[in-house]
Write a protein that holds these residues in place. Structure first.
Motif, mmCIF file in Angstrom:
data_model
loop_
_atom_site.group_PDB
_atom_site.id
_atom_site.type_symbol
_atom_site.label_atom_id
_atom_site.label_comp_id
_atom_site.label_asym_id
_atom_site.label_seq_id
_atom_site.Cartn_x
_atom_site.Cartn_y
_atom_site.Cartn_z
ATOM 1 N N UNK A 1 0.854 -1.186 0.000
ATOM 2 C CA UNK A 1 0.000 0.000 0.000
ATOM 3 C C UNK A 1 0.891 1.236 0.000
ATOM 4 N N UNK A 2 0.813 1.985 -1.092
ATOM 5 C CA UNK A 2 1.644 3.175 -1.252
ATOM 6 C C UNK A 2 0.736 4.384 -1.410
ATOM 7 N N UNK A 3 1.031 5.440 -0.708
ATOM 8 C CA UNK A 3 0.229 6.656 -0.776
ATOM 9 C C UNK A 3 0.475 7.393 -2.081
ATOM 10 N N UNK A 4 -0.381 8.354 -2.371
ATOM 11 C CA UNK A 4 -0.189 9.181 -3.564
ATOM 12 C C UNK A 4 1.150 9.898 -3.502
ATOM 13 N N UNK A 5 1.540 10.342 -2.287
ATOM 14 C CA UNK A 5 2.823 11.019 -2.122
ATOM 15 C C UNK A 5 3.985 10.072 -2.401
#
Length: 245
Positions: free
Chosen positions: A51-55
């Motif tokens: 799970x990787x954030x938009x940032x």
């Protein structure tokens, strides 16, 4: 075995180019709010097991997209032959924190060639380098030169060369990094220090221009040596590679 003199004619008005790109801003938080929303929407479609954030995605992938990235270096390489038909390579690095300055200098170089006679060559150029530089030229309010007025043209109407396309042999799904292709072809070149997705990190965290420019130079030399190997021409000897001012 000496190559026929025709090689000199075939490589006339022929330039190799390679772009080094980074995210347009140091982090997503400093991106213009309008573009920030667009990136957040776009990053939802990226797939990964983690799970990787938009940032997080911005740090990893923004440099790949001309709408969210910028060019910090364009390598330009030109070949010429001596009286013994041995190839010599002159490499010029256009590097600057100000993208507009790079693009204006790039235009000065390619506009020296007669309209319709310049051939550009890059690795994955038709999918990345050529369209990316066109988009950044437009984003900076610059007019596309004749050599890059490729929008709407059929593939066979564009005479630019692409070493990845040559290696694909029609299999568009098959992607091979330049470094791997050089290894497979046993091309004499210095291995690249990193891959393109790490350039933003080196640029923003370290701002290490000597490393970036060395990476750009190594990429250009590798590209030229790969192309020459693929078309059956002799490699450029180390002593015949010159870094131009």
């Amino acid at each position: 075995m000496p190559q026929p003199v025709s090689w000199k004619r075939r490589l006339k008005n022929f330039l190799f180019i390679d772009l080094k790109t980074v995210a347009g801003e140091p982090s997503l938080t400093t991106v213009d709010p309008r573009l920030q929303r667009q990136w957040e929407e776009k990053s939802r479609f990226f797939k990964t097991e983690d799970e990787i954030s938009a940032a997080g995605w911005y740090d990893r992938r923004a440099s790949y997209y001309a709408e969210f990235g910028k060019i910090i270096c364009i390598s330009v390489g030109g070949l010429f032959f001596d009286e013994e038909d041995k190839p010599h390579l002159k490499v010029k690095l256009l590097s600057n924190d100000i993208e507009l300055a790079i693009l204006e200098e790039f235009l000065e170089i390619i506009n020296r060639y007669p309209p319709g006679e310049l051939t550009l060559c890059a690795h994955n150029g038709k999918e990345f380098d050529f369209p990316y530089v066109c988009r950044r030229l437009m984003a900076n309010g610059l007019v596309l030169p004749p050599a890059l007025q490729i929008s709407g043209k059929k593939p066979w109407e564009i005479n630019h060369k692409d070493t990845l396309e040559q290696w694909q042999f029609g299999d568009k799904r098959h992607f091979v990094p330049l470094d791997l292709l050089a290894a497979v072809l046993n091309v004499p070149s210095r291995p690249l220090e990193w891959t393109g997705d790490h350039t933003s990190e080196v640029y923003y965290r370290e701002h290490d221009w000597p490393r970036i420019e060395q990476y750009a130079r190594d990429s250009m030399v590798m590209l030229v040596q790969v192309y020459l190997k693929m078309v059956g021409a002799p490699a450029v000897a180390d002593e015949h590679i010159v870094l131009s001012d």
